[in-house]
Design a protein around this motif. Structure first.
Motif, PDB file in Angstrom:
ATOM      1  N   ASP A 140      51.958 -59.171  83.964  1.00 37.67           N
ATOM      2  CA  ASP A 140      50.860 -58.658  84.799  1.00 37.67           C
ATOM      3  C   ASP A 140      49.836 -59.748  85.094  1.00 37.67           C
ATOM      4  O   ASP A 140      49.393 -59.932  86.233  1.00 37.67           O
ATOM      5  CB  ASP A 140      50.158 -57.498  84.085  1.00 37.67           C
ATOM      6  CG  ASP A 140      50.735 -56.148  84.491  1.00 37.67           C
ATOM      7  OD1 ASP A 140      51.267 -56.055  85.606  1.00 37.67           O
ATOM      8  OD2 ASP A 140      50.647 -55.207  83.689  1.00 37.67           O
ATOM      9  N   THR A 191      55.654 -59.246  93.687  1.00 37.13           N
ATOM     10  CA  THR A 191      56.339 -58.492  92.638  1.00 37.13           C
ATOM     11  C   THR A 191      56.571 -59.388  91.437  1.00 37.13           C
ATOM     12  O   THR A 191      56.898 -60.573  91.597  1.00 37.13           O
ATOM     13  CB  THR A 191      57.710 -57.983  93.145  1.00 37.13           C
ATOM     14  OG1 THR A 191      57.525 -57.258  94.350  1.00 37.13           O
ATOM     15  CG2 THR A 191      58.383 -57.095  92.109  1.00 37.13           C
ATOM     16  N   ARG A 215      54.680 -57.311  78.969  1.00 38.47           N
ATOM     17  CA  ARG A 215      54.089 -56.711  80.172  1.00 38.47           C
ATOM     18  C   ARG A 215      52.740 -57.342  80.482  1.00 38.47           C
ATOM     19  O   ARG A 215      52.432 -57.655  81.639  1.00 38.47           O
ATOM     20  CB  ARG A 215      53.934 -55.206  80.009  1.00 38.47           C
ATOM     21  CG  ARG A 215      53.282 -54.539  81.230  1.00 38.47           C
ATOM     22  CD  ARG A 215      52.945 -53.089  80.990  1.00 38.47           C
ATOM     23  NE  ARG A 215      54.092 -52.232  80.946  1.00 38.47           N
ATOM     24  CZ  ARG A 215      54.680 -51.701  82.018  1.00 38.47           C
ATOM     25  NH1 ARG A 215      54.211 -51.990  83.236  1.00 38.47           N
ATOM     26  NH2 ARG A 215      55.711 -50.906  81.900  1.00 38.47           N
ATOM     27  N   ASP A 270      64.234 -56.667  86.373  1.00 40.10           N
ATOM     28  CA  ASP A 270      63.186 -55.696  86.693  1.00 40.10           C
ATOM     29  C   ASP A 270      62.807 -54.909  85.436  1.00 40.10           C
ATOM     30  O   ASP A 270      63.601 -54.131  84.899  1.00 40.10           O
ATOM     31  CB  ASP A 270      63.686 -54.744  87.778  1.00 40.10           C
ATOM     32  CG  ASP A 270      62.582 -53.867  88.333  1.00 40.10           C
ATOM     33  OD1 ASP A 270      61.795 -53.314  87.536  1.00 40.10           O
ATOM     34  OD2 ASP A 270      62.509 -53.718  89.566  1.00 40.10           O
ATOM     35  N   PHE A 271      61.589 -55.108  84.962  1.00 39.04           N
ATOM     36  CA  PHE A 271      61.120 -54.505  83.708  1.00 39.04           C
ATOM     37  C   PHE A 271      61.151 -52.980  83.781  1.00 39.04           C
ATOM     38  O   PHE A 271      61.655 -52.309  82.872  1.00 39.04           O
ATOM     39  CB  PHE A 271      59.697 -55.001  83.429  1.00 39.04           C
ATOM     40  CG  PHE A 271      59.180 -54.672  82.060  1.00 39.04           C
ATOM     41  CD1 PHE A 271      59.547 -55.425  80.964  1.00 39.04           C
ATOM     42  CD2 PHE A 271      58.307 -53.611  81.860  1.00 39.04           C
ATOM     43  CE1 PHE A 271      59.066 -55.131  79.699  1.00 39.04           C
ATOM     44  CE2 PHE A 271      57.820 -53.306  80.610  1.00 39.04           C
ATOM     45  CZ  PHE A 271      58.200 -54.075  79.521  1.00 39.04           C
ATOM     46  N   GLU A 272      60.637 -52.405  84.857  1.00 35.53           N
ATOM     47  CA  GLU A 272      60.596 -50.955  84.991  1.00 35.53           C
ATOM     48  C   GLU A 272      62.004 -50.373  85.116  1.00 35.53           C
ATOM     49  O   GLU A 272      62.279 -49.274  84.621  1.00 35.53           O
ATOM     50  CB  GLU A 272      59.747 -50.554  86.211  1.00 35.53           C
ATOM     51  CG  GLU A 272      58.304 -51.026  86.164  1.00 35.53           C
ATOM     52  CD  GLU A 272      57.522 -50.436  84.995  1.00 35.53           C
ATOM     53  OE1 GLU A 272      57.971 -49.436  84.408  1.00 35.53           O
ATOM     54  OE2 GLU A 272      56.461 -50.997  84.675  1.00 35.53           O
ATOM     55  N   GLU A 273      62.893 -51.103  85.740  1.00 36.35           N
ATOM     56  CA  GLU A 273      64.270 -50.645  85.859  1.00 36.35           C
ATOM     57  C   GLU A 273      64.939 -50.591  84.484  1.00 36.35           C
ATOM     58  O   GLU A 273      65.703 -49.659  84.184  1.00 36.35           O
ATOM     59  CB  GLU A 273      65.042 -51.590  86.789  1.00 36.35           C
ATOM     60  CG  GLU A 273      66.432 -51.105  87.153  1.00 36.35           C
ATOM     61  CD  GLU A 273      67.140 -52.046  88.113  1.00 36.35           C
ATOM     62  OE1 GLU A 273      68.383 -52.043  88.128  1.00 36.35           O
ATOM     63  OE2 GLU A 273      66.449 -52.789  88.840  1.00 36.35           O
ATOM     64  N   TYR A 302      58.633 -59.988  87.684  1.00 32.02           N
ATOM     65  CA  TYR A 302      59.791 -59.658  86.867  1.00 32.02           C
ATOM     66  C   TYR A 302      59.557 -60.218  85.473  1.00 32.02           C
ATOM     67  O   TYR A 302      58.892 -61.245  85.303  1.00 32.02           O
ATOM     68  CB  TYR A 302      61.075 -60.262  87.454  1.00 32.02           C
ATOM     69  CG  TYR A 302      61.415 -59.746  88.841  1.00 32.02           C
ATOM     70  CD1 TYR A 302      62.051 -58.524  89.000  1.00 32.02           C
ATOM     71  CD2 TYR A 302      61.096 -60.484  89.977  1.00 32.02           C
ATOM     72  CE1 TYR A 302      62.357 -58.039  90.271  1.00 32.02           C
ATOM     73  CE2 TYR A 302      61.401 -60.012  91.243  1.00 32.02           C
ATOM     74  CZ  TYR A 302      62.035 -58.792  91.386  1.00 32.02           C
ATOM     75  OH  TYR A 302      62.329 -58.317  92.638  1.00 32.02           O
ATOM     76  N   GLU A 314      56.621 -44.023  73.786  1.00 28.72           N
ATOM     77  CA  GLU A 314      56.486 -44.906  74.953  1.00 28.72           C
ATOM     78  C   GLU A 314      56.250 -46.361  74.558  1.00 28.72           C
ATOM     79  O   GLU A 314      56.767 -47.275  75.202  1.00 28.72           O
ATOM     80  CB  GLU A 314      55.355 -44.411  75.858  1.00 28.72           C
ATOM     81  CG  GLU A 314      55.624 -43.045  76.494  1.00 28.72           C
ATOM     82  CD  GLU A 314      56.880 -43.030  77.348  1.00 28.72           C
ATOM     83  OE1 GLU A 314      57.140 -44.025  78.062  1.00 28.72           O
ATOM     84  OE2 GLU A 314      57.606 -42.022  77.284  1.00 28.72           O
ATOM     85  N   ILE A 338      63.368 -50.126  81.606  1.00 29.36           N
ATOM     86  CA  ILE A 338      62.775 -48.988  80.896  1.00 29.36           C
ATOM     87  C   ILE A 338      63.450 -47.690  81.324  1.00 29.36           C
ATOM     88  O   ILE A 338      63.811 -46.853  80.485  1.00 29.36           O
ATOM     89  CB  ILE A 338      61.253 -48.925  81.159  1.00 29.36           C
ATOM     90  CG1 ILE A 338      60.531 -50.011  80.355  1.00 29.36           C
ATOM     91  CG2 ILE A 338      60.695 -47.551  80.807  1.00 29.36           C
ATOM     92  CD1 ILE A 338      59.034 -50.031  80.547  1.00 29.36           C
ATOM     93  N   ALA A 339      63.633 -47.516  82.623  1.00 26.18           N
ATOM     94  CA  ALA A 339      64.255 -46.287  83.133  1.00 26.18           C
ATOM     95  C   ALA A 339      65.690 -46.158  82.638  1.00 26.18           C
ATOM     96  O   ALA A 339      66.141 -45.059  82.270  1.00 26.18           O
ATOM     97  CB  ALA A 339      64.206 -46.275  84.659  1.00 26.18           C
ATOM     98  N   GLU A 355      58.830 -49.421  75.488  1.00 24.78           N
ATOM     99  CA  GLU A 355      58.440 -50.650  76.174  1.00 24.78           C
ATOM    100  C   GLU A 355      58.810 -51.883  75.360  1.00 24.78           C
ATOM    101  O   GLU A 355      59.250 -52.902  75.900  1.00 24.78           O
ATOM    102  CB  GLU A 355      56.936 -50.624  76.459  1.00 24.78           C
ATOM    103  CG  GLU A 355      56.482 -51.802  77.281  1.00 24.78           C
ATOM    104  CD  GLU A 355      55.261 -51.487  78.131  1.00 24.78           C
ATOM    105  OE1 GLU A 355      54.348 -52.298  78.135  1.00 24.78           O
ATOM    106  OE2 GLU A 355      55.250 -50.431  78.804  1.00 24.78           O
TER     107      GLU A 355
END
Length: 691
Positions: free
Chosen positions: A25, A46, A21, A217-220, A48, A244, A222-223, A248
């Motif tokens: 970032d 965005t 991450r 998609d990193f957040e996708e 990825y 958490e 994780i979800a 991650e």
């Protein structure tokens, strides 16, 4: 101006999961900043990130920089032409430097005269020519502690790089990045889709990879992992405990995550849950499962990076791997229980804490004695505190903690309870390390507070005592964290201890230490930690400084004063009183008058205003005395705020620096007593103009 989407992807061998991450970032932010610096407009950006790739997608990126109007000022008009109107050398030289002739220069009228100027339009550079440098600079700026080289190349990156995508609209940008020719081809999942995937447009990137079994998609990811783990845990009527940081990390290890649940033998539940969790999380990246009351169940959830046709084989493999690890933990626990913690105290003698400060055994003995002194002061049990302090490091010599260092303190709590130690002594084995970080919980028992304070103070005093205080970013012994921990325990637990006295005790237990003025240095260092504390709480820095100027060495009292001054600052009279105190401070310092509560001589007063101030000060000194004694500083300052009008009148009507030495001295004494009544709480002169 036309716009296109831009895509850059760096394809590499598996990237560090705990840094994924941060790398993504930083890469995205680096590109954002450089696009803005180049004045290239865009609508959105965005990033990825997956185990084998970092990518940034920029939507609506301008095809070129905007054209710029350039204005270059030359000589003044009167210096540019001679009397006959011919250009001077200055004018001709300026024209040549602009690539033009004097007759094409324009005039600029200003309030300081007329000047020659040259105006031109500078065409913006095409975006495709700027992007390679923007990407390369962003990659070079990534926070990578140690870069790798691979093959015969001299390029460096966090992992070997195997492909690069640089796509602007539908066109590949012709360039080399990290020694590789840019293209529009990526790779899918290592097993499900190892074949190349052509990316037609940047907007198609995410879906094209998904068709290749890569969820970019990193957040996708994780979800999805969270959803899968929670759903599969319900099959046991239990609840998955989702850390958490672990979530991650698992998302950073998987391109196509699939959650699976395995089981281990019930006999392992006899081992402390923390030990089982530590080996499952740390070694295998498993999530554990608990029942509705928080008790651990004999299940684990792993996330595979593959969608297996026979998932039971994957589960069986994981069960075979975890069994010997849990068996090791059970063996360590069984072995450790054969000896008491007290019997391990001697085992600490060969372990060096710090060369000049002795062994861990020496530290444990000091901590025990210091904890007993602290316990006596806070109405706790000195015998328990000393016992807990002496045992505080013994679990470091156990098999379990040597295998799992993160369990220090936790295993000490279990082993002390097994040994039959008092409950507070057992709890203190773990609570000595609290708080571990900002916002962490505090010890729940007074014995735990005493041992935690003693451990931290022993370290701070010792390291300062050998002249090795923290410098800049270097703080190898974590003294900043320890100092904040001491302050938090004292303030939040309302333990009315004097730091100066505690430091003296710790210094005496250390014996001779080479540092000079050790007590002052340590107390000042610790009090200064309050600065960041109050900044984070939104308390103005000048409020903190006004209290620090008085240097109260009891943190509870320090906090009471700060909160009182913060409230005082909200009063309408605050600024006027701060200004008056500043004026008084300046007068007294110039005349070298000492501040004291000594009363002026009423017989020497000649003005009604000074008589009124004298009477008001006497009255407020009496009325605020009980508040000061009770440390109700808020009420004391509210009382003193009522002096505003009489102080203002004094300075309007009375000349302090008169010729008569007796009257001047008497008025100085009056001002000194005025300053004194406020300094009983804080130096509010430091609040001036700080609304």
């Amino acid at each position: 101006m036309n716009h296109q989407d831009f895509l850059v992807e760096i394809g590499a061998e598996e990237l560090p999961p705990k840094a994924l991450r941060q790398l993504a970032d930083a890469f995205a932010e680096g590109i954002r900043q450089r696009l803005e610096k180049a004045q290239l407009s865009f609508s959105d950006l965005t990033w990825y990130a997956a185990p084998r790739r970092l990518a940034v997608h920029v939507s609506g990126l301008a095809e070129k920089q905007p054209d710029l109007e350039v204005e270059k000022r030359g000589p003044a008009l009167q210096a540019a032409f001679d009397a006959a109107g011919a250009p001077t050398k200055a004018c001709e030289g300026f024209a040549r430097s602009c690539g033009t002739t004097p007759d094409k220069l324009e005039k600029l009228e200003t309030d300081k005269g007329v000047w020659l100027v040259f105006r031109s339009k500078q065409s913006g550079a095409p975006t495709t020519g700027l992007l390679p440098a923007i990407v390369e600079e962003s990659l070079a700026a990534l926070p990578i502690p140690k870069r790798m080289r691979w093959g015969a190349r001299r390029t460096e990156f966090v992992r070997p790089v195997h492909w690069i995508i640089m796509l602007f609209g539908e066109k590949v940008i012709d360039c080399e990045i990290l020694g590789l020719k840019a293209g529009n081809t990526t790779l899918g999942h290592r097993f499900h889709h190892p074949a190349p995937i052509e990316i037609a447009t940047p907007a198609n990137y995410k879906e094209a990879l998904k068709a290749g079994y890569v969820m970019a998609d990193f957040e996708e990811r994780i979800a999805l992992i969270r959803q899968q783990v929670e759903a599969i845990a319900k099959q046991t009527s239990g609840v998955a405990v989702i850390d958490e940081a672990l979530l991650e990390e698992v998302a950073s290890l998987n391109e196509w995550p699939t959650a699976l649940m395995g089981r281990f033998e019930d006999r392992f539940l006899e081992v402390p849950a923390e030990a089982l969790i530590s080996t499952m999380k740390g070694n295998q990246k498993y999530f554990h499962v608990v029942d509705t009351e928080g008790r651990m169940l004999p299940y684990f959830i792993t996330v595979a990076n593959i969608e297996s046709k026979d998932p039971q084989q994957v589960i069986d493999g994981n069960e075979r791997v975890i069994r010997p690890r849990l068996s090791d933990a059970a063996f360590f626990f069984s072995t450790d229980k054969k000896r008491t913690l007290a019997s391990r105290l001697e085992d600490l003698k060969p372990i060096v804490f710090q060369q000049q400060l002795g062994t861990v055994y020496d530290k444990a003995i000091r901590v025990g004695k210091l904890a007993a002194k602290i316990a006596a002061k806070i109405d706790s049990n000195p015998e328990w505190a000393q016992r807990a302090g002496e045992l505080s490091k013994t679990d470091l010599a156990t098999e379990m903690v040597m295998e799992f260092p993160e369990l220090q303190g936790t295993m000490g709590r279990y082993y002390a309870a097994i040994d039959g130690e008092p409950e507070e002594v057992s709890l203190a084995q773990e609570e000595q390390y609290l708080p571990r970080f900002a916002g962490d919980q505090l010890p729940t028992t007074l014995t735990g507070c005493a041992v935690s304070l003693a451990d931290k103070l022993d370290t701070i005093v010792g390291i300062f005592g050998i002249n090795q205080p923290p410098t800049g970013a270097k703080d190898p012994f974590g003294l900043r964290r320890a100092a904040l921990g001491v302050l938090r325990i004292l303030v939040e637990k309302k333990l009315d201890l004097d730091l100066a006295e505690c430091v003296q005790w710790a210094q005496e237990l250390h014996g001779d230490l080479p540092a000079e003025n050790l007590e002052t240095a340590v107390v000042d260092y610790m009090l200064d930690r309050f600065r960041a504390w109050y900044e984070e709480a939104g308390v103005p820095t000048e409020v903190f400084l006004s209290v620090l100027a008085r240097r109260p060495t009891k943190p509870v009292e320090f906090d009471q004063r700060v909160l009182a001054v913060a409230e005082f600052l909200k009063l309408d009279a605050a600024q006027a009183l701060a200004a008056a105190n500043k004026r008084v401070s300046n007068i007294l310092s110039k005349e070298q008058v000492e501040i004291s509560a000594e009363s002026a001589n009423p017989e020497l007063f000649t003005e009604e205003a000074e008589k009124n101030l004298f009477r008001a000060l006497q009255e407020k000194s009496e009325s605020t005395r009980p508040f000061i004694e009770q440390r109700n500083f808020t009420q004391a300052l509210q009382q003193l705020a009522e002096l505003k009008d009489v102080i203002d009148l004094f300075f309007d009507k009375v000349m302090v620096m008169v010729d008569d030495p007796a009257i001047r001295s008497n008025r100085m004494t009056l001002l000194a007593s005025l300053r004194h009544v406020f300094l009983q709480v804080a130096d509010i002169s430091l609040l001036q103009n700080k609304a």
